[in-house]
Design a protein around this motif. Structure first.
Motif, PDB file in Angstrom:
ATOM      1  N   VAL A 165       8.663  -7.742  -0.568  1.00  0.00           N
ATOM      2  CA  VAL A 165       7.826  -6.712   0.068  1.00  0.00           C
ATOM      3  C   VAL A 165       6.875  -6.099  -0.954  1.00  0.00           C
ATOM      4  O   VAL A 165       5.685  -5.915  -0.668  1.00  0.00           O
ATOM      5  CB  VAL A 165       8.708  -5.625   0.730  1.00  0.00           C
ATOM      6  CG1 VAL A 165       7.881  -4.406   1.118  1.00  0.00           C
ATOM      7  CG2 VAL A 165       9.413  -6.196   1.949  1.00  0.00           C
ATOM      8  N   GLU A 166       7.379  -5.795  -2.139  1.00  0.00           N
ATOM      9  CA  GLU A 166       6.533  -5.155  -3.148  1.00  0.00           C
ATOM     10  C   GLU A 166       5.367  -6.059  -3.552  1.00  0.00           C
ATOM     11  O   GLU A 166       4.203  -5.645  -3.531  1.00  0.00           O
ATOM     12  CB  GLU A 166       7.345  -4.787  -4.391  1.00  0.00           C
ATOM     13  CG  GLU A 166       6.502  -4.127  -5.462  1.00  0.00           C
ATOM     14  CD  GLU A 166       7.286  -3.720  -6.695  1.00  0.00           C
ATOM     15  OE1 GLU A 166       6.818  -2.803  -7.393  1.00  0.00           O
ATOM     16  OE2 GLU A 166       8.344  -4.322  -6.963  1.00  0.00           O
ATOM     17  N   VAL A 167       5.668  -7.305  -3.906  1.00  0.00           N
ATOM     18  CA  VAL A 167       4.609  -8.208  -4.361  1.00  0.00           C
ATOM     19  C   VAL A 167       3.700  -8.600  -3.193  1.00  0.00           C
ATOM     20  O   VAL A 167       2.471  -8.665  -3.345  1.00  0.00           O
ATOM     21  CB  VAL A 167       5.203  -9.442  -5.071  1.00  0.00           C
ATOM     22  CG1 VAL A 167       4.112 -10.428  -5.468  1.00  0.00           C
ATOM     23  CG2 VAL A 167       5.987  -9.008  -6.315  1.00  0.00           C
ATOM     24  N   GLY A 168       4.273  -8.802  -2.022  1.00  0.00           N
ATOM     25  CA  GLY A 168       3.458  -9.085  -0.845  1.00  0.00           C
ATOM     26  C   GLY A 168       2.526  -7.933  -0.520  1.00  0.00           C
ATOM     27  O   GLY A 168       1.358  -8.137  -0.165  1.00  0.00           O
ATOM     28  N   VAL A 228       4.970  -5.259   5.640  1.00  0.00           N
ATOM     29  CA  VAL A 228       3.685  -5.168   4.945  1.00  0.00           C
ATOM     30  C   VAL A 228       2.549  -4.956   5.942  1.00  0.00           C
ATOM     31  O   VAL A 228       1.669  -4.115   5.717  1.00  0.00           O
ATOM     32  CB  VAL A 228       3.429  -6.398   4.046  1.00  0.00           C
ATOM     33  CG1 VAL A 228       2.004  -6.382   3.478  1.00  0.00           C
ATOM     34  CG2 VAL A 228       4.454  -6.456   2.914  1.00  0.00           C
ATOM     35  N   ALA A 229       2.558  -5.661   7.059  1.00  0.00           N
ATOM     36  CA  ALA A 229       1.517  -5.471   8.074  1.00  0.00           C
ATOM     37  C   ALA A 229       1.541  -4.032   8.592  1.00  0.00           C
ATOM     38  O   ALA A 229       0.495  -3.390   8.738  1.00  0.00           O
ATOM     39  CB  ALA A 229       1.696  -6.465   9.219  1.00  0.00           C
ATOM     40  N   HIS A 230       2.734  -3.515   8.864  1.00  0.00           N
ATOM     41  CA  HIS A 230       2.874  -2.148   9.366  1.00  0.00           C
ATOM     42  C   HIS A 230       2.388  -1.143   8.324  1.00  0.00           C
ATOM     43  O   HIS A 230       1.633  -0.216   8.651  1.00  0.00           O
ATOM     44  CB  HIS A 230       4.336  -1.901   9.747  1.00  0.00           C
ATOM     45  CG  HIS A 230       4.612  -0.545  10.290  1.00  0.00           C
ATOM     46  ND1 HIS A 230       3.934  -0.017  11.374  1.00  0.00           N
ATOM     47  CD2 HIS A 230       5.506   0.409   9.904  1.00  0.00           C
ATOM     48  CE1 HIS A 230       4.401   1.204  11.638  1.00  0.00           C
ATOM     49  NE2 HIS A 230       5.349   1.477  10.761  1.00  0.00           N
ATOM     50  N   ALA A 231       2.793  -1.332   7.076  1.00  0.00           N
ATOM     51  CA  ALA A 231       2.357  -0.421   6.010  1.00  0.00           C
ATOM     52  C   ALA A 231       0.836  -0.448   5.876  1.00  0.00           C
ATOM     53  O   ALA A 231       0.202   0.604   5.721  1.00  0.00           O
ATOM     54  CB  ALA A 231       3.030  -0.793   4.688  1.00  0.00           C
TER      55      ALA A 231
END
Length: 168
Positions: free
Chosen positions: A50-53, A123-126
């Motif tokens: 999640v972090e790198v993505g 990631v999309a939501h963030a």
């Protein structure tokens, strides 16, 4: 796997502006916050992914600020041997995803750009909840989408993604 330092180096070496990099950092930070809450609620989340993505989701903005920036980002990521799971986050981060039919209409390569894994969805939501570097509400994101005259299906996908994630 790519580290967060590797990701930031790739954003810079690919030509992303400091403004884009700051946005990517803000998205990664929110994605990490969401991930931690999901983990606290018993969900299994690959927090490193999640972090790198989150950091690399807008890599394609080094060369394009159009809807195709995800496709461009995938190409840059492949050239730089980025992990396939991160490449999929880059590919599937726009809005709450782009269907194969919508991709055709938008002139993107014939493919499905819908987020599938929990990490892709986070990631999309963030990304939907960060404008520039500012965290925004879902209502504000939807208002912006309506002002851009985006189709109802896209708006409904953003709402459904937010409901599925259940945080923010």
């Amino acid at each position: 796997m790519f580290s967060s330092e590797d990701a930031l180096d790739l954003l810079r070496s690919s030509g992303c502006s400091e403004k884009v990099i700051a946005h990517c950092v803000a998205v990664a930070d929110l994605a990490l916050d969401i991930s931690r809450k999901l983990i606290d609620n018993g969900r299994d989340v690959n927090i490193g992914l999640v972090e790198v993505g989150g950091l690399l989701h807008d890599l394609g903005r080094a060369k394009s600020h159009g809807i195709d920036h995800a496709v461009v980002g995938v190409s840059i990521a492949r050239e730089n041997n980025v992990d396939p799971e991160i490449i999929e986050i880059i590919k599937r981060h726009i809005g709450a995803g782009i269907t194969k039919d919508d991709a055709r209409v938008l002139g993107l390569p014939d493919d499905d750009y819908m987020p599938i894994t929990l990490e892709q969805k986070i990631v999309a939501h963030a990304d939907n909840l960060v404008m520039g570097t500012e965290r925004i509400s879902l209502d504000r994101r939807i208002m912006k989408m309506q002002k851009k005259d985006l189709d109802l299906a896209s708006i409904e996908r953003v709402k459904a993604l937010a409901e599925e994630i259940g945080i923010y």
